[in-house]
Enzyme design. Sequence first.
Site, short mmCIF file in Angstrom:
data_model
loop_
_atom_site.label_atom_id
_atom_site.label_comp_id
_atom_site.label_asym_id
_atom_site.label_seq_id
_atom_site.Cartn_x
_atom_site.Cartn_y
_atom_site.Cartn_z
CG MET A 1 -26.81 -1.23 -24.42
SD MET A 1 -27.95 -0.57 -25.65
CE MET A 1 -27.23 -1.18 -27.16
CB CYS A 2 -29.46 2.79 -20.00
SG CYS A 2 -28.56 2.13 -18.60
N GLY A 3 -32.04 2.52 -21.67
CA GLY A 3 -33.01 3.21 -22.51
C GLY A 3 -33.70 4.28 -21.71
NE ARG A 32 -30.84 2.28 -25.85
CZ ARG A 32 -29.85 2.52 -26.68
NH1 ARG A 32 -29.92 2.11 -27.93
NH2 ARG A 32 -28.79 3.19 -26.29
CB THR A 153 -35.21 0.09 -19.73
OG1 THR A 153 -34.48 0.52 -20.86
CG2 THR A 153 -36.69 0.30 -19.95
#
Lengths: 302, 232
Positions: A1-3, A32, A153
Site C-alpha cells: 500500500m502507501c499513498g 493507504r 503516507t
Amino acid sequence: MCGIVGLLIKKEPLRVHLGEWMVPMLIGMTERGPDSAGLAIFSKSLPVGQHKISLYSGLTTDGADFNWTGMRHHADETLGISSTIQHSDNHAILTFVGNPELVKRWIHEHYPAVHILSTGSSIDLFKDVGSPAAVASRYRLDLLQGSHLVGHTRMATESAVTPDRAHPFTAGEDFCLVHNGSLSNPYGIRRMLESHGIHFDTDNDTEAACRFLEWRLREGDTLEEAIQKSFTELDGFFTFLMGTANQLALIRDPFACKPAVVAETGDYVAIASEFRSLAHLPDIQNAHIFEPAPEEMYVWRI
Amino acid sequence: MENIKFDLQTTSVREINKFLHHEIAEGTVPRIIIEHPDGAHNIAAGLNVNCEVEIRGHVGYYAAGMNQHASVLIAGNAGTGVAENMMNGRVHVRGFASNSAGASAHGGLLIVDGDAGLRCGISLKGGDIVVGGSVGSFSAFMAQAGRMVICGNAGDALGDSLYEAVVYVKGHIKSLGADARIEDMTADDHQALESLLNQAGVSYSMHRPSDFKRIASARNLYHWNADANQEY
C-alpha cells in the site's frame, strides 16, 4: 500500500496556500498509509552560500524537549559558523553559511541520535510516525508555504515503522523521493552504490532508489536521464514521485501496479495515488484529470 | 414517483449501499442519483435489483462491482476494478476507467467512453466490454468467454493466453500476447459488433464493424507441448 501526494502551485500569489491545500490530500491517503507520514516542501532558494538542514530529535533521549538552541550555540562555537535555528516539537531547521557536509559530519559526531532529514537551500522536510492527521497537526503542515511539495503516507511492508524509515527519503541536496510499492533488487543496488562510497542510513528499499537517482544526478545526468536509467536498474513495483528545487517528476513501473492520478489546472498540478485526495482542490471540476501511463516520465517545472 | 438522491458528503457509502441492497424493490424507484462521490470506493457494488443508478462524479475502486441486475451510469472517471465480476446488467463510465476494468465479468455490458487502463477485461468470463478509447497493456489476459470491443488502440500483450473470448480492435495493436492472433472477420462477427456498438449508445454509431480486426485464441496453449521450450 502507501499513498503519495504531490502539489505544484504555478502562480506565485497562490503559493501561500500550499500547506493548506495539501493537508487534506495527505489525510485523504490515510487508509493507504496509516502508520507514518511526511512531506518535503520546496520554497524560494536561500541566498547563494546559505544552506539549511532539516533535523529530527524524536530519536534522542530528550525527544521534543531536545535543546536545539544549545546545539546551535555549540555548532557556532566549534565550527566557527553563524547559524540560526527554527524549531518546533521534534523538528528543527538549521540555517547557516558554510559547508553543509562539514556541518552534517559534525552533527553525526556530536549528536548521533539527531536524525538529518534533508539538506539544501530550498528543501524543508518533515516526517514522523503516526497517522497523517496527527503528523500534520503536530508540525502544523497546513501553514507551510512554497512552490511545490511531495508527500507520503506509509503502510510499512519492507522495513520497520520508525521515523527515519518514513518517506520522503533524501540524498544529496534539494532532492527527495517518495515511493508507493516495493523493490525486488534494493540490496543489489545498495551493494553497487556502497562500492562507490555511498552511505545508507536505513535498510529501507526506497532509500536504495533515492540514492541511486541522486548518484546519477551527481554524476551529471539530467533528471530525465537518471529516471531512464532507473527503469533498467530498478526492479519491482513502484510509483515514484521526486522533487528537486524546481521540478516534480513522476514515474510508474511498466505494469502500473501502483496507482496515480494527476489533476492539472492553470493554477496547479496535483498528483495523488487516488482521486479521493484531489476532490477538495479548488476548481477540480474543471481540471484536466488523467492517469499517468506506465514507463512514461512526467516532469513539471515551477 | 420521484428520483431518490443521495449526497456522499452527508451519507456514507455503507448507508447508500445498504439502501440499494435492501430497501428498494424492482420498479419502485425510477432513478437513484448519487452526488459528490469524490473518489470513494465500492459505490453501488453488488446491486441485486433491477434499478437505475446515476453517480455524478469520479468514483474510486470497485464501483458497481459484482453488479447483478442494475444499470449504473458513472458520469465521471472510475478507479481500479470498475464493474469487476459483474454478473449481469449494465455499467457505463462516461470518463476513463483505471486498471482492471470489467475484470472477471461473467455477464452484462460495461461501456467506457474514454480510455481504459491496463488489464482491462482480464479473465473475462462471459461479459461484454465496449471501450470508446484505447486500452492499456495486458488487456483481455486469459479471457475465457465474452466479447471486448476496443474503438481506439491496444497496448502490449493484448489477449495473452486467451481462451474463448473474442476481442475486436479498430485502432493499432502495440503487440499481441502469447497465443493471440488476428483472424478474418466473419458475418457473425459483423453482426455481434453491430449489436454491441448499438447497445453501447448513439455515440458509437460512428464506428463501422468492417473497420475492426478480430483477435482470438490460436489455441496452441490448450495442450502443453514439451517441445515448445517455453516459446509460444
